[in-house]
Design a protein around this motif. Structure first.
Motif, PDB file in Angstrom:
ATOM      1  N   PHE A  29       0.813  -1.214   0.000  1.00  0.00           N
ATOM      2  CA  PHE A  29       0.000   0.000   0.000  1.00  0.00           C
ATOM      3  C   PHE A  29       0.847   1.264   0.000  1.00  0.00           C
ATOM      4  N   PHE A  30       2.018   1.196   0.622  1.00  0.00           N
ATOM      5  CA  PHE A  30       2.952   2.319   0.586  1.00  0.00           C
ATOM      6  C   PHE A  30       4.311   1.760   0.176  1.00  0.00           C
ATOM      7  N   PRO A  31       4.498   1.509  -1.112  1.00  0.00           N
ATOM      8  CA  PRO A  31       5.753   0.903  -1.594  1.00  0.00           C
ATOM      9  C   PRO A  31       6.967   1.732  -1.185  1.00  0.00           C
ATOM     10  N   ASN A  32       8.026   1.009  -0.875  1.00  0.00           N
ATOM     11  CA  ASN A  32       9.310   1.623  -0.512  1.00  0.00           C
ATOM     12  C   ASN A  32       9.284   2.360   0.824  1.00  0.00           C
ATOM     13  N   MET A  33       8.176   2.167   1.595  1.00  0.00           N
ATOM     14  CA  MET A  33       8.088   2.799   2.904  1.00  0.00           C
ATOM     15  C   MET A  33       8.456   1.790   3.991  1.00  0.00           C
ATOM     16  N   LYS A  34       9.211   2.238   4.971  1.00  0.00           N
ATOM     17  CA  LYS A  34       9.537   1.450   6.143  1.00  0.00           C
ATOM     18  C   LYS A  34       9.022   2.224   7.351  1.00  0.00           C
ATOM     19  N   PHE A  35       8.030   1.645   8.048  1.00  0.00           N
ATOM     20  CA  PHE A  35       7.402   2.374   9.147  1.00  0.00           C
ATOM     21  C   PHE A  35       8.084   2.066  10.474  1.00  0.00           C
ATOM     22  N   ASP A  36       8.389   3.131  11.184  1.00  0.00           N
ATOM     23  CA  ASP A  36       9.000   2.987  12.507  1.00  0.00           C
ATOM     24  C   ASP A  36       7.954   2.636  13.561  1.00  0.00           C
ATOM     25  N   VAL A  37       6.757   3.208  13.411  1.00  0.00           N
ATOM     26  CA  VAL A  37       5.702   3.021  14.415  1.00  0.00           C
ATOM     27  C   VAL A  37       4.391   2.680  13.715  1.00  0.00           C
ATOM     28  N   ILE A  38       3.735   1.624  14.199  1.00  0.00           N
ATOM     29  CA  ILE A  38       2.357   1.315  13.784  1.00  0.00           C
ATOM     30  C   ILE A  38       1.484   1.446  15.023  1.00  0.00           C
ATOM     31  N   VAL A  39       0.404   2.172  14.887  1.00  0.00           N
ATOM     32  CA  VAL A  39      -0.426   2.496  16.049  1.00  0.00           C
ATOM     33  C   VAL A  39      -1.890   2.488  15.639  1.00  0.00           C
ATOM     34  N   GLY A  40      -2.780   2.174  16.580  1.00  0.00           N
ATOM     35  CA  GLY A  40      -4.190   2.284  16.255  1.00  0.00           C
ATOM     36  C   GLY A  40      -5.112   1.411  17.079  1.00  0.00           C
ATOM     37  N   ASN A  41      -6.382   1.451  16.671  1.00  0.00           N
ATOM     38  CA  ASN A  41      -7.477   0.735  17.323  1.00  0.00           C
ATOM     39  C   ASN A  41      -8.225  -0.033  16.238  1.00  0.00           C
TER      40      ASN A  41
END
Length: 498
Positions: free
Chosen positions: A174-186
């Protein structure tokens, strides 16, 4: 209201709308963000993803923290906001409606490329995506979420509830070439599975597993606490979570109303911090009404199969178990449908030699003896009956289980009840019931019982006793050497059973 400058946070109002979608109040979102190292909000390189955004509250609060944290690095406010919204904050919406809500919360416009957006994008979505995709049916069920084809195979004009984040084998697409440091949510908690009454299939564990698959440095989510005991597709998830030493903080709310005012979530809720690069013990924070208790410990107590949610219960349980030799009360508790009868067998008001008196809900009646397919020998025995399901919905202190009652020879029951026993005499049944009415007995059941259903498994921590005499709490407290603090905690949790 105008005279008092009344200016409520609209996301606080949305959080209290209904049970259909559990929206997160801003205060709670910020408590979860407080678990993260705050230097993350002072770096222009930290990336955040809410892969199941609803109101956009997490993304909005992250933007506010970054806006303040990057003031010295990017002094110009517009450049700073542009950088944050284009390069640091991303979301995937649950539904079309929530995508509009989230963009309105984050961009101040339901269209990211609209005239009122605070940062201009080339597309209406900006970095908050939504796609109305369909389920992938295999044998009448969705292969990704298990949704029933009979319930959710609907026209494209209707909401599919095929949540984008979990309906793929590769969530990074969904977000190519992205590396996420934080995933957060409900995440969404459950989905109607087409079963009877309020039957629903849990979904939240699928979102947690998918987020871990993306391998962020930090993961924080709020989910129902029912996973502590497993069941209904949650056994593997429970085992994996309790064995994961990367789970460093767990904040547990026994009553969901203390976290989501006005929302009824049986078994309570919890939020956690998962730290990819820092393994160790878990700091467990127990929240109950106005009381908070913290303890750093393993998620899985030695010899236990499920999570003990009350920190104060750990020394009590250890004392009880040290005094026993693997003699659990579970040995005298039947499985569901102790006589093979469901909740609606063919019942009759007719009493005859061919019929057996049957305890059933809502009315007791008679059933043909030939319809009893399990444990036929129990019919002629002395036994104790107790409700299979007993819910209190936040009624505190707790009874935990329904009142046990004597089952005379010549009786049976539907699956509304479990059988305790059988025993050789009515006296032993009475003595067993005296034990079940004690606060310590029901407290030990509470440690395993996270929903209204009470299968035999919830009695695992309860030791079996000698039923040649009756039992009282005073006798049990003395037997297990409990101190005043431990006794006070038990008494505060459990109310008397007359």
């Amino acid at each position: 209201m105008l005279n008092n400058n009344y200016n409520p946070d609209v996301l606080n109002c949305i959080a209290n709308l209904s049970n259909d979608e559990v929206f997160t109040p801003p205060e709670l979102a910020n408590k979860m963000l407080d678990l993260l190292p705050q230097e993350l909000f002072r770096s222009p390189k930290t990336t955040f993803l809410d892969p199941f955004t609803k109101s956009g509250v997490f993304l909005r609060e992250i933007v506010k923290r970054l806006d303040k944290g990057l003031e010295t690095i990017i002094p110009d406010r517009q450049r700073r906001i542009d950088h944050i919204l284009h390069h640091q904050v991303f979301g995937i919406a649950c539904t079309e409606l929530t995508s509009l809500l989230a963009r309105r919360s984050v961009y101040c416009s339901k269209q990211a490329n609209g005239p009122y957006s605070i940062s201009k994008f080339d597309t209406p979505d900006g970095n908050i995506l939504y796609r109305n995709i369909k389920h992938t049916w295999v044998g009448g069920k969705c292969k990704y979420c298990g949704a029933s084809q009979a319930v959710y195979d609907r026209g494209s004009e209707a909401e599919q509830y095929a949540y984008l984040f979990i309906h793929t084998d590769n969530p990074k697409q969904f977000f190519p070439n992205m590396k996420f440091d934080v995933i957060v949510g409900n995440p969404p908690y459950q989905l109607n599975d087409g079963g009877a009454l309020a039957s629903a299939k849990p979904l939240y564990h699928l979102f947690v597993n998918q987020a871990i698959k993306m391998n962020p440095q930090y993961l924080t989510m709020i989910i129902p606490a029912r996973w502590y005991s497993g069941g209904k597709g949650l056994d593997d998830f429970r085992d994996n979570m309790l064995a994961d030493s990367r789970l460093r903080v767990l904040v547990d709310y026994f009553d969901a109303n203390d976290c989501f005012p006005g929302i009824d979530i049986s078994g309570g809720v919890c939020y956690f911090l998962w730290n990819r690069d820092n393994k160790g013990l878990c700091n467990i924070v127990s929240k109950r009404k106005d009381a908070t208790n913290e303890m750093e410990r393993k998620l899985l107590e030695d010899g236990a199969e499920s999570f003990i949610r009350f920190n104060q219960a750990i020394p009590i349980l250890r004392k009880v178990r040290a005094n026993e030799h693997n003699t659990s009360f579970i040995q005298v508790v039947s499985s569901r449908k102790p006589f093979g009868l469901d909740t609606k067998p063919q019942l009759s008001k007719q009493d005859s030699p061919k019929h057996v008196f049957t305890y059933a809900y809502p009315d007791n009646a008679y059933v043909k003896a030939e319809n009893i397919t399990l444990n036929k020998n129990w019919v002629t025995e002395h036994k104790v009956y107790v409700s299979y399901a007993y819910g209190e919905r936040g009624d505190f202190p707790y009874l935990v289980i329904g009142k046990p009652f004597y089952g005379a020879p010549g009786t049976c029951c539907t699956e509304t009840y479990l059988v305790i026993g059988p025993f050789s005499s009515i006296d032993k049944c009475e003595n067993c019931m005296s034990y079940m009415r004690t606060k310590l007995f029901r407290f030990l059941v509470l440690l395993k019982k996270n929903t209204q259903h009470a299968t035999s498994k919830v009695y695992q921590f309860v030791p079996l006793q000698d039923f040649s005499h009756p039992w009282t709490d005073e006798m049990l407290y003395k037997k297990y050497g409990l101190n005043e603090e431990e006794i006070t905690f038990i008494e505060s949790m459990i109310r008397p059973m007359e």
